[in-house]
Design a protein around this motif. Structure first.
Motif, PDB file in Angstrom:
ATOM      1  N   PHE A 135       0.800  -1.132  -0.046  1.00 52.68           N
ATOM      2  CA  PHE A 135      -0.009   0.057  -0.066  1.00 52.68           C
ATOM      3  C   PHE A 135       0.809   1.448   0.099  1.00 52.68           C
ATOM      4  CE2 PHE A 135      -2.911  -3.027   1.743  1.00 52.68           C
ATOM      5  CZ  PHE A 135      -4.037  -2.743   1.059  1.00 52.68           C
ATOM      6  N   TYR A 136       0.337   2.403  -0.760  1.00 53.68           N
ATOM      7  CA  TYR A 136       0.916   3.596  -0.642  1.00 53.68           C
ATOM      8  C   TYR A 136       0.092   4.610  -0.324  1.00 53.68           C
ATOM      9  CZ  TYR A 136       4.690   1.388  -3.363  1.00 53.68           C
ATOM     10  OH  TYR A 136       5.755   0.467  -3.830  1.00 53.68           O
ATOM     11  N   ARG A 137       0.607   5.883   0.086  1.00 52.49           N
ATOM     12  CA  ARG A 137      -0.101   6.973   0.361  1.00 52.49           C
ATOM     13  C   ARG A 137      -0.194   7.882  -0.879  1.00 52.49           C
ATOM     14  NH1 ARG A 137       3.224   6.379   4.499  1.00 52.49           N
ATOM     15  NH2 ARG A 137       2.408   5.782   6.742  1.00 52.49           N
ATOM     16  N   ALA A 138      -1.016   8.693  -1.133  1.00 55.79           N
ATOM     17  CA  ALA A 138      -1.319   9.631  -2.230  1.00 55.79           C
ATOM     18  C   ALA A 138      -0.208  10.050  -2.600  1.00 55.79           C
ATOM     19  CB  ALA A 138      -2.324  10.652  -1.754  1.00 55.79           C
ATOM     20  N   ASP A 139       0.668  10.669  -1.472  1.00 55.75           N
ATOM     21  CA  ASP A 139       2.113  11.168  -2.191  1.00 55.75           C
ATOM     22  C   ASP A 139       3.089  10.064  -2.589  1.00 55.75           C
ATOM     23  OD1 ASP A 139       2.853   9.775   0.450  1.00 55.75           O
ATOM     24  OD2 ASP A 139       3.536  11.856   1.312  1.00 55.75           O
ATOM     25  N   GLY A 140       2.625   8.851  -2.531  1.00 64.34           N
ATOM     26  CA  GLY A 140       3.799   7.789  -2.899  1.00 64.34           C
ATOM     27  C   GLY A 140       4.519   7.302  -1.864  1.00 64.34           C
ATOM     28  N   SER A 141       4.387   7.714  -0.551  1.00 61.51           N
ATOM     29  CA  SER A 141       5.237   7.012   0.121  1.00 61.51           C
ATOM     30  C   SER A 141       4.628   5.837   0.774  1.00 61.51           C
ATOM     31  CB  SER A 141       5.243   7.931   1.801  1.00 61.51           C
ATOM     32  OG  SER A 141       3.957   8.268   2.070  1.00 61.51           O
ATOM     33  N   PRO A 142       5.476   4.794   1.008  1.00 65.29           N
ATOM     34  CA  PRO A 142       4.684   3.426   1.401  1.00 65.29           C
ATOM     35  C   PRO A 142       4.222   3.128   2.781  1.00 65.29           C
ATOM     36  CG  PRO A 142       7.291   3.492   1.951  1.00 65.29           C
ATOM     37  CD  PRO A 142       6.760   4.663   1.187  1.00 65.29           C
ATOM     38  N   VAL A 143       3.241   2.609   2.853  1.00 63.38           N
ATOM     39  CA  VAL A 143       2.436   2.493   4.104  1.00 63.38           C
ATOM     40  C   VAL A 143       2.900   1.277   4.827  1.00 63.38           C
ATOM     41  CG1 VAL A 143      -0.033   2.082   5.103  1.00 63.38           C
ATOM     42  CG2 VAL A 143       0.435   3.236   3.083  1.00 63.38           C
ATOM     43  N   ASN A 144       3.166   0.262   4.428  1.00 64.18           N
ATOM     44  CA  ASN A 144       3.023  -1.121   5.194  1.00 64.18           C
ATOM     45  C   ASN A 144       4.371  -2.129   4.517  1.00 64.18           C
ATOM     46  OD1 ASN A 144       2.010  -1.813   2.630  1.00 64.18           O
ATOM     47  ND2 ASN A 144       1.142  -3.690   3.174  1.00 64.18           N
ATOM     48  N   HIS A 145       5.310  -1.290   3.852  1.00 66.18           N
ATOM     49  CA  HIS A 145       6.576  -2.070   3.486  1.00 66.18           C
ATOM     50  C   HIS A 145       7.734  -1.100   3.055  1.00 66.18           C
ATOM     51  CE1 HIS A 145       4.801  -0.437  -0.355  1.00 66.18           C
ATOM     52  NE2 HIS A 145       5.619  -0.648  -0.563  1.00 66.18           N
ATOM     53  N   ASP A 146       8.592  -1.821   3.046  1.00 61.51           N
ATOM     54  CA  ASP A 146      10.002  -0.866   2.557  1.00 61.51           C
ATOM     55  C   ASP A 146      10.341  -1.258   1.111  1.00 61.51           C
ATOM     56  OD1 ASP A 146      12.399   0.162   2.246  1.00 61.51           O
ATOM     57  OD2 ASP A 146      13.349  -1.082   3.919  1.00 61.51           O
ATOM     58  N   PRO A 147      10.210  -0.116   0.331  1.00 61.68           N
ATOM     59  CA  PRO A 147      10.366  -0.386  -1.304  1.00 61.68           C
ATOM     60  C   PRO A 147      11.961  -0.942  -1.651  1.00 61.68           C
ATOM     61  CG  PRO A 147       9.299   1.751  -0.856  1.00 61.68           C
ATOM     62  CD  PRO A 147       9.848   1.208   0.532  1.00 61.68           C
ATOM     63  N   GLY A 148      12.641  -0.363  -0.523  1.00 60.75           N
ATOM     64  CA  GLY A 148      14.208  -1.029  -0.879  1.00 60.75           C
ATOM     65  C   GLY A 148      14.267  -2.401  -0.361  1.00 60.75           C
ATOM     66  N   ASN A 149      13.356  -2.918   0.074  1.00 63.62           N
ATOM     67  CA  ASN A 149      13.480  -4.543   0.362  1.00 63.62           C
ATOM     68  C   ASN A 149      12.412  -5.165   0.237  1.00 63.62           C
ATOM     69  OD1 ASN A 149      14.262  -7.015   1.722  1.00 63.62           O
ATOM     70  ND2 ASN A 149      13.576  -6.344   3.861  1.00 63.62           N
ATOM     71  N   LEU A 150      12.189  -5.737  -1.179  1.00 62.09           N
ATOM     72  CA  LEU A 150      10.972  -6.073  -1.751  1.00 62.09           C
ATOM     73  C   LEU A 150      10.829  -7.820  -1.340  1.00 62.09           C
ATOM     74  CD1 LEU A 150      10.798  -4.566  -5.190  1.00 62.09           C
ATOM     75  CD2 LEU A 150       9.688  -3.719  -2.957  1.00 62.09           C
ATOM     76  N   ILE A 151      10.121  -8.005   0.107  1.00 64.09           N
ATOM     77  CA  ILE A 151       9.993  -9.174   0.399  1.00 64.09           C
ATOM     78  C   ILE A 151       8.590  -9.677  -0.330  1.00 64.09           C
ATOM     79  CG2 ILE A 151      11.069  -8.938   2.656  1.00 64.09           C
ATOM     80  CD1 ILE A 151       8.214  -8.608   3.867  1.00 64.09           C
ATOM     81  N   GLN A 152       8.405 -10.899  -0.348  1.00 66.95           N
ATOM     82  CA  GLN A 152       7.120 -11.416  -1.044  1.00 66.95           C
ATOM     83  C   GLN A 152       6.038 -11.009  -0.460  1.00 66.95           C
ATOM     84  OE1 GLN A 152       7.875 -16.019  -2.175  1.00 66.95           O
ATOM     85  NE2 GLN A 152       8.682 -15.826  -0.033  1.00 66.95           N
ATOM     86  N   THR A 153       5.021 -10.816  -1.191  1.00 65.54           N
ATOM     87  CA  THR A 153       3.825 -10.205  -0.549  1.00 65.54           C
ATOM     88  C   THR A 153       3.130 -11.057   0.460  1.00 65.54           C
ATOM     89  OG1 THR A 153       2.552 -10.961  -2.448  1.00 65.54           O
ATOM     90  CG2 THR A 153       3.177  -8.742  -2.568  1.00 65.54           C
ATOM     91  N   GLN A 154       3.277 -12.489   0.231  1.00 64.29           N
ATOM     92  CA  GLN A 154       2.722 -13.339   1.167  1.00 64.29           C
ATOM     93  C   GLN A 154       3.256 -13.268   2.668  1.00 64.29           C
ATOM     94  OE1 GLN A 154       4.160 -14.178  -1.788  1.00 64.29           O
ATOM     95  NE2 GLN A 154       4.847 -16.096  -1.675  1.00 64.29           N
ATOM     96  N   ASP A 155       4.612 -12.621   2.728  1.00 67.44           N
ATOM     97  CA  ASP A 155       5.128 -12.224   3.855  1.00 67.44           C
ATOM     98  C   ASP A 155       4.918 -11.045   4.656  1.00 67.44           C
ATOM     99  OD1 ASP A 155       6.311 -15.057   3.856  1.00 67.44           O
ATOM    100  OD2 ASP A 155       8.222 -14.045   2.479  1.00 67.44           O
ATOM    101  N   LEU A 156       4.135 -10.132   3.942  1.00 69.35           N
ATOM    102  CA  LEU A 156       3.910  -8.892   4.196  1.00 69.35           C
ATOM    103  C   LEU A 156       2.714  -9.046   5.574  1.00 69.35           C
ATOM    104  CD1 LEU A 156       3.366  -6.732   1.311  1.00 69.35           C
ATOM    105  CD2 LEU A 156       5.266  -6.440   2.889  1.00 69.35           C
ATOM    106  N   GLU A 157       2.731  -8.170   6.469  1.00 68.37           N
ATOM    107  CA  GLU A 157       1.765  -8.048   7.506  1.00 68.37           C
ATOM    108  C   GLU A 157       0.336  -8.017   6.922  1.00 68.37           C
ATOM    109  OE1 GLU A 157       0.049  -5.618  11.277  1.00 68.37           O
ATOM    110  OE2 GLU A 157       1.910  -4.718  10.201  1.00 68.37           O
ATOM    111  N   PRO A 158      -0.510  -8.938   7.237  1.00 63.32           N
ATOM    112  CA  PRO A 158      -1.763  -8.932   6.585  1.00 63.32           C
ATOM    113  C   PRO A 158      -2.797  -7.826   7.139  1.00 63.32           C
ATOM    114  CG  PRO A 158      -1.794 -10.867   8.166  1.00 63.32           C
ATOM    115  CD  PRO A 158      -0.286 -10.249   8.240  1.00 63.32           C
TER     116      PRO A 158
END
Length: 222
Positions: A135-158
């Motif tokens: 997820f991203y905010r309207a200004d493009g900043s990430p909400v729930n992840h680190d764009p520099g460390n693209l872990i698998q989406t299934q490993d993200l906090e649900p």
């Protein structure tokens, strides 16, 4: 169940895959023996009668009060009116616009609610979609992840999205919050194929596609 709707005109009575929309969820509810009565709060008693539905042994049609009609009235106010008029140990609320919600899912949610109440860890339940994506905010900043460390989406906090399909609660829990969701709710994850909530023409098209797929699958299995 309103006579009119803003974005999909007359949707509650429009044919979805050959059956009026309101009949989909009504038939599912009436197939469950544990549900003693289905209460329909509506300003469309006449339209329901035209479609063959009147008060019956397990169906009660309540005429919506004029002050509770309109697109901006909170559903909690309508529920409060129903609760004041209909005595019950457990209340289950759903919408005409949830045609794909199955009896199996309703029964599973009811069982989870009863267990949660019996164990003292819950006072209500609502259905959700489990989402694991970036997820991203309207200004493009990430909400729930680190764009520099693209872990698998299934490993993200649900994250959990309220899908407006089903709410279960008691008179007591409603009194504490004035809402269908109590202070100790269970978030009940359901199949997103069932979680269609028709608000837009696109939602209607999706429901038609799911209904067609289900018909094809049933025919293949028989």
């Amino acid at each position: 169940m309103k006579a009119n709707s803003q974005r999909v005109k007359g949707k509650n009575f429009r044919l979805l895959h050959g059956k009026p929309l309101f009949r989909w969820i009504l038939d599912s509810l009436l197939s469950i023996e544990a549900i003693d009565e289905v209460v329909i709060n509506t300003d469309a008693r006449g339209i329901l009668a035209e479609n063959g539905l009147t008060d019956g042994k397990r169906v009660r049609i309540r005429d919506r009060k004029p002050e509770l009609c309109g697109d901006t009235v909170s559903m909690n106010l309508i529920l409060a009116d129903d609760i004041a008029a209909v005595a019950a140990d457990t209340y289950m609320m759903t919408h005409t616009t949830n045609p794909m919600l199955t009896p199996a899912t309703i029964q599973a949610a009811l069982a989870a609610y009863k267990t949660g109440v019996a164990e003292g860890r819950a006072d209500s339940l609502f259905t959700v979609n489990k989402i694991q994506t970036r997820f991203y905010r309207a200004d493009g900043s990430p909400v729930n992840h680190d764009p520099g460390n693209l872990i698998q989406t299934q490993d993200l906090e649900p994250w959990y999205e309220e899908n407006s399909n089903l709410f279960i609660f008691s008179r007591e829990s409603f009194a504490k919050t004035g809402a269908r969701i109590g202070k100790q709710p269970i978030l009940h994850v359901m199949d997103q194929m069932e979680a269609v909530d028709i608000d837009t023409p696109e939602d209607w098209a999706l429901a038609e596609a799911v209904a067609s797929l289900q018909t094809t699958q049933k025919a293949a299995a028989s």
